[in-house]
Motif scaffolding. Structure first.
Motif, PDB file in Angstrom:
ATOM      1  N   ASP A  47      27.946  10.272  49.836  1.00  0.00           N
ATOM      2  CA  ASP A  47      28.033  11.618  49.268  1.00  0.00           C
ATOM      3  C   ASP A  47      26.896  12.518  49.758  1.00  0.00           C
ATOM      4  N   ILE A  48      26.170  12.059  50.794  1.00  0.00           N
ATOM      5  CA  ILE A  48      25.071  12.888  51.294  1.00  0.00           C
ATOM      6  C   ILE A  48      25.573  14.083  52.093  1.00  0.00           C
ATOM      7  N   LEU A  49      26.731  13.971  52.756  1.00  0.00           N
ATOM      8  CA  LEU A  49      27.239  15.100  53.540  1.00  0.00           C
ATOM      9  C   LEU A  49      27.579  16.275  52.641  1.00  0.00           C
ATOM     10  N   ILE A  50      28.334  16.010  51.570  1.00  0.00           N
ATOM     11  CA  ILE A  50      28.745  17.104  50.686  1.00  0.00           C
ATOM     12  C   ILE A  50      27.532  17.757  50.031  1.00  0.00           C
ATOM     13  N   ALA A  98      23.718   3.478  39.443  1.00  0.00           N
ATOM     14  CA  ALA A  98      24.263   2.130  39.318  1.00  0.00           C
ATOM     15  C   ALA A  98      24.113   1.351  40.623  1.00  0.00           C
ATOM     16  N   THR A  99      24.392   2.031  41.742  1.00  0.00           N
ATOM     17  CA  THR A  99      24.253   1.370  43.044  1.00  0.00           C
ATOM     18  C   THR A  99      22.799   0.980  43.292  1.00  0.00           C
ATOM     19  N   GLY A 100      21.888   1.892  42.985  1.00  0.00           N
ATOM     20  CA  GLY A 100      20.466   1.618  43.179  1.00  0.00           C
ATOM     21  C   GLY A 100      19.991   0.463  42.315  1.00  0.00           C
ATOM     22  N   ALA A 101      20.440   0.418  41.069  1.00  0.00           N
ATOM     23  CA  ALA A 101      20.040  -0.665  40.165  1.00  0.00           C
ATOM     24  C   ALA A 101      20.508  -2.011  40.698  1.00  0.00           C
ATOM     25  N   ARG A 142      28.250  11.690  40.627  1.00  0.00           N
ATOM     26  CA  ARG A 142      27.646  11.044  41.791  1.00  0.00           C
ATOM     27  C   ARG A 142      26.259  10.508  41.452  1.00  0.00           C
ATOM     28  N   GLU A 143      25.550  11.168  40.520  1.00  0.00           N
ATOM     29  CA  GLU A 143      24.230  10.683  40.128  1.00  0.00           C
ATOM     30  C   GLU A 143      24.350   9.371  39.353  1.00  0.00           C
ATOM     31  N   SER A 198      23.020  23.648  35.364  1.00  0.00           N
ATOM     32  CA  SER A 198      22.424  22.390  35.783  1.00  0.00           C
ATOM     33  C   SER A 198      23.312  21.636  36.756  1.00  0.00           C
ATOM     34  N   THR A 199      22.694  21.153  37.829  1.00  0.00           N
ATOM     35  CA  THR A 199      23.408  20.372  38.824  1.00  0.00           C
ATOM     36  C   THR A 199      23.271  18.881  38.565  1.00  0.00           C
ATOM     37  N   HIS A 200      22.564  18.494  37.507  1.00  0.00           N
ATOM     38  CA  HIS A 200      22.331  17.093  37.190  1.00  0.00           C
ATOM     39  C   HIS A 200      22.826  16.770  35.782  1.00  0.00           C
ATOM     40  N   PRO A 201      23.288  15.559  35.572  1.00  0.00           N
ATOM     41  CA  PRO A 201      23.604  15.138  34.206  1.00  0.00           C
ATOM     42  C   PRO A 201      22.315  14.936  33.423  1.00  0.00           C
ATOM     43  N   SER A 202      22.425  14.796  32.141  1.00  0.00           N
ATOM     44  CA  SER A 202      21.261  14.580  31.291  1.00  0.00           C
ATOM     45  C   SER A 202      20.502  13.319  31.723  1.00  0.00           C
ATOM     46  N   THR A 203      19.198  13.471  31.898  1.00  0.00           N
ATOM     47  CA  THR A 203      18.381  12.317  32.263  1.00  0.00           C
ATOM     48  C   THR A 203      18.431  11.253  31.172  1.00  0.00           C
ATOM     49  N   ALA A 204      18.446  11.685  29.915  1.00  0.00           N
ATOM     50  CA  ALA A 204      18.519  10.738  28.806  1.00  0.00           C
ATOM     51  C   ALA A 204      19.795   9.902  28.891  1.00  0.00           C
ATOM     52  N   GLU A 205      20.910  10.530  29.261  1.00  0.00           N
ATOM     53  CA  GLU A 205      22.168   9.785  29.389  1.00  0.00           C
ATOM     54  C   GLU A 205      22.101   8.828  30.572  1.00  0.00           C
ATOM     55  N   ARG A 206      21.497   9.263  31.663  1.00  0.00           N
ATOM     56  CA  ARG A 206      21.357   8.386  32.822  1.00  0.00           C
ATOM     57  C   ARG A 206      20.519   7.154  32.466  1.00  0.00           C
TER      58      ARG A 206
END
Length: 281
Positions: A139-142, A209-212, A203-204, A262-270
């Protein structure tokens, strides 16, 4: 899905530029800006990664300069079966990071000066794993294209405002045309933000999840996100707002109107999702 979003962004940019062309020079201007839109789309597809690096003022970092980062990224990319990306440093005290590029073969991972100073190695590896997750999930291209196109539209919107101030633009007396010109001028910067919001927030979660899984433990990334969120409120980041969605946490928390979009979901939810992850093996 990402391919469809890429085409959507290209089409949206073209429509916006054609409307701006109508304001600048009527039917002839629409044709000129149509050609310009096609050229920008082509350039963005092939060069968006380099443009994101330029827009964030990032510079290449050698392995001799960042041996620990190189070791972590090399280990993570081997686990993900990906080529080694280029490593960059972004000159800001705010701890943050991002990945960009056209595809895994042209990927670039950037870390800020602040993250190198303020995060322990365990958490830094979690952040780098998240960025490698973006590369692996393709998803880096988009994201890179969105940064480039949002920057272009913002630049054109600023130029359009100056044109209005000095009386340039359509000379048609039709009130409908005048209204269209005003709407176009107002809509352009909003469209730049909407382009960034078109990047799915999911995507975040996927990159988290992938990083973990690449690290084998969700807690280093969860701890890092909590610290990065805290620092984002305290330490400003002078990067171009068009690149805000690239970073692992929103760099403009609490200090920009962009936070309303906001372009990011809530950090608390992440963090909560990461804490609840169960990694087998």
């Amino acid at each position: 899905m990402n391919s469809a979003k890429t085409w959507f962004l290209m089409a949206l940019l073209t429509v916006i530029l054609v409307l701006i062309g109508r304001f600048v020079g009527g039917a002839h201007g629409m044709l000129v800006f149509l050609v310009l839109g096609i050229a920008i789309n082509f350039f963005s597809y092939w060069s968006s990664g380099r443009m994101a690096i330029l827009m964030t003022r990032s510079r290449p970092a050698s392995e001799a300069e960042l041996p620990e980062v190189y070791a972590m990224v090399r280990r993570l990319t081997e686990r993900a079966n990906l080529p080694m990306p280029e490593i960059y440093i972004t000159p800001t005290d705010q701890p943050n990071a991002f990945a960009t590029g056209r595809n895994p073969a042209h990927a670039k991972v950037a870390v800020t000066e602040g993250i190198l100073r303020l995060l322990p190695a365990r958490e830094l590896e979690g952040v780098l794993a998240h960025e490698i997750g973006h590369v692996r999930n393709r998803d880096i291209l988009i994201s890179s294209m969105a940064a480039t196109l949002a920057g272009v539209i913002s630049y054109i919107a600023n130029a359009l405002q100056w044109a209005v101030m000095f009386g340039f633009g359509s000379r048609d007396d039709d009130r409908d045309n005048v209204a269209l010109e005003i709407i176009t001028m107002i809509f352009a910067p909003i469209a730049a933000m909407m382009i960034q919001m078109a990047i799915s927030r999911s995507r975040e979660f996927k990159a988290d999840a992938t990083g973990a899984r690449l690290v084998g433990d969700p807690n280093p990334l969860a701890d890092a996100l909590e610290h990065l969120e805290m620092y984002a409120h305290r330490i400003p980041n002078p990067v171009n707002p068009a690149t805000s969605h690239l970073f692992i946490v929103n760099p403009f928390r609490g200090e920009s109107i962009a936070r309303l979009f906001s372009t990011h979901p809530s950090t608390a939810e992440r963090v909560a999702r990461l804490r609840n992850m169960r990694i087998l093996g």
